[in-house]
Design an enzyme around this catalytic site. Structure first.
Site: not given
Length: 391
Positions: A103, A311
């Protein structure tokens, strides 16, 4: 017999446009200190998954891909690194944790958490200044350098950096993703492929492995403008099915899976995104984004839904692809050579830099850089029933 509850030290943090539950590896119950079913069961229960209602009411998750996240940090086992960072994307409605990727947004929070958890030697911390925390991203085996501002001997969390997709400003944290491509940056050997998807059609696609494996499609080939917000995609079941098919077939072509059905248990990677040339639009906050502010538009899906912003790892992929002449992303940005790109996403805009070069091994990116922010939201303990490890 009624089970008691385990009490586990944890920190709830925002990093970029995501948030998740952070753990020091040493604080986890012994069965969960090693990879495997016990760890997965614990993290799912912490987050509140699997939840057939899709709400994660009985856990810390926020029922979106951006908030169904867990992080485990420990002293690094790698030379020249401060900490190891392991990221677990928890499925909302299915019983699994996806460990296949990173992430990028929460990467910004790993440095501050490491300092907060006492994993960085005190003598490394200036009274005022910036400390560079070298992070080993254990999922993808890459180095990330998180530049954490320090004020009066403490992590500076408040500041004036505004991120589209985050309501309040905070202190700027520069995040460097070092050599973000994993081996061959274009695993098919082509900058643009023709991707044949059964029952859907054939599309031009740029498939890249930088930051996170990502499949880029031209918005017009899917009859989109590139200005779409979440509701336009996420309320359209047929659209979501189409994107999932594209993702599965792209994963096969990239060599990430051996059969299409394996894509169901690998929801976190690859990502699928569609790109378009610069256009004016209204962001989800109502803020006007003018075509002159951006080089291109990008909309990306995560865990089966259109992401509310972008993201962080996909932003790295966007930057890398934009800096390689001949990709769909570079073409949408106007073509030519570049070292940075500003793109429009559903919540606004984001600038990310990358320097690409080509040698006998093919295209490579030495470093991708972006500014994020991070903040501790809550610290203390999470509680889960003590029978969490019982099958």
């Amino acid at each position: 017999m009624t089970a008691s509850q385990l009490k586990i030290p944890a920190t709830y943090m925002r990093g970029g446009t995501s948030k998740g539950v952070f753990f020091n590896l040493a604080d986890l119950p012994e069965p969960a200190q090693q990879p495997g079913e016990a760890r997965d069961q614990l993290l799912m229960r912490v987050i509140g998954s699997p939840d057939a209602y899709g709400k994660q009411i009985d856990g810390m998750g926020g029922a979106t891909s951006s908030t169904s996240k867990t992080v485990i940090v420990s002293k690094s086992s790698q030379a020249d690194h401060d900490v190891d960072y392991l990221f677990g994307q928890v499925s909302i409605d299915k019983p699994f944790v996806d460990w296949s990727g990173n992430c990028g947004n929460l990467s910004a929070a790993v440095g501050p958490f490491a300092i907060h958890a006492g994993l960085i030697d005190a003598e490394r911390l200036p009274q005022n200044g910036v400390v560079s925390v070298r992070v080993w991203q254990a999922n993808i085996r890459k180095t990330i350098v998180v530049h954490v501002p320090i004020r009066n001997g403490q992590v500076q969390e408040t500041g004036d950096l505004e991120l589209d997709g985050v309501t309040f400003p905070a202190a700027e944290i520069q995040v460097d993703f070092m050599q973000p491509s994993d081996g061959v940056m274009f695993p098919t050997g082509h900058l643009i492929d023709q991707l044949q998807v059964e029952g859907v059609g054939s599309f031009e696609a740029t498939m890249i492995n930088a930051g996170i494996p990502t499949i880029f499609i031209d918005a017009e080939s899917l009859r989109y403008q590139g200005t779409e917000l979440q509701e336009a995609i996420n309320n359209d079941e047929q659209a979501l099915e189409t994107f999932e098919k594209i993702r599965a077939y792209g994963a096969m072509k990239m060599g990430l899976i051996d059969s299409l059905d394996q894509a169901q248990s690998r929801q976190h990677t690859p990502k699928v995104a569609f790109v378009a040339g610069a256009k004016s639009y209204l962001a989800s906050s109502g803020k006007a984004v003018d075509a002159t502010e951006v080089d291109l538009l990008v909309r990306a899906l995560s865990m089966g839904k259109l992401h509310h912003a972008m993201m962080g790892t996909a932003a790295v992929a966007i930057a890398a692809a934009a800096c390689v002449p001949g990709t769909l992303v570079n073409r949408a940005a106007g073509g030519g050579e570049r070292k940075s790109v500003t793109f429009g996403h559903p919540s606004g805009t984001l600038k990310v830099g990358a320097a690409a070069s080509c040698d006998e091994q093919g295209w490579q990116v030495e470093k991708a850089v972006m500014s994020r922010s991070a903040r501790i939201l809550m610290e203390g303990f999470v509680r889960v029933p003590s029978d969490v490890f019982v099958n």
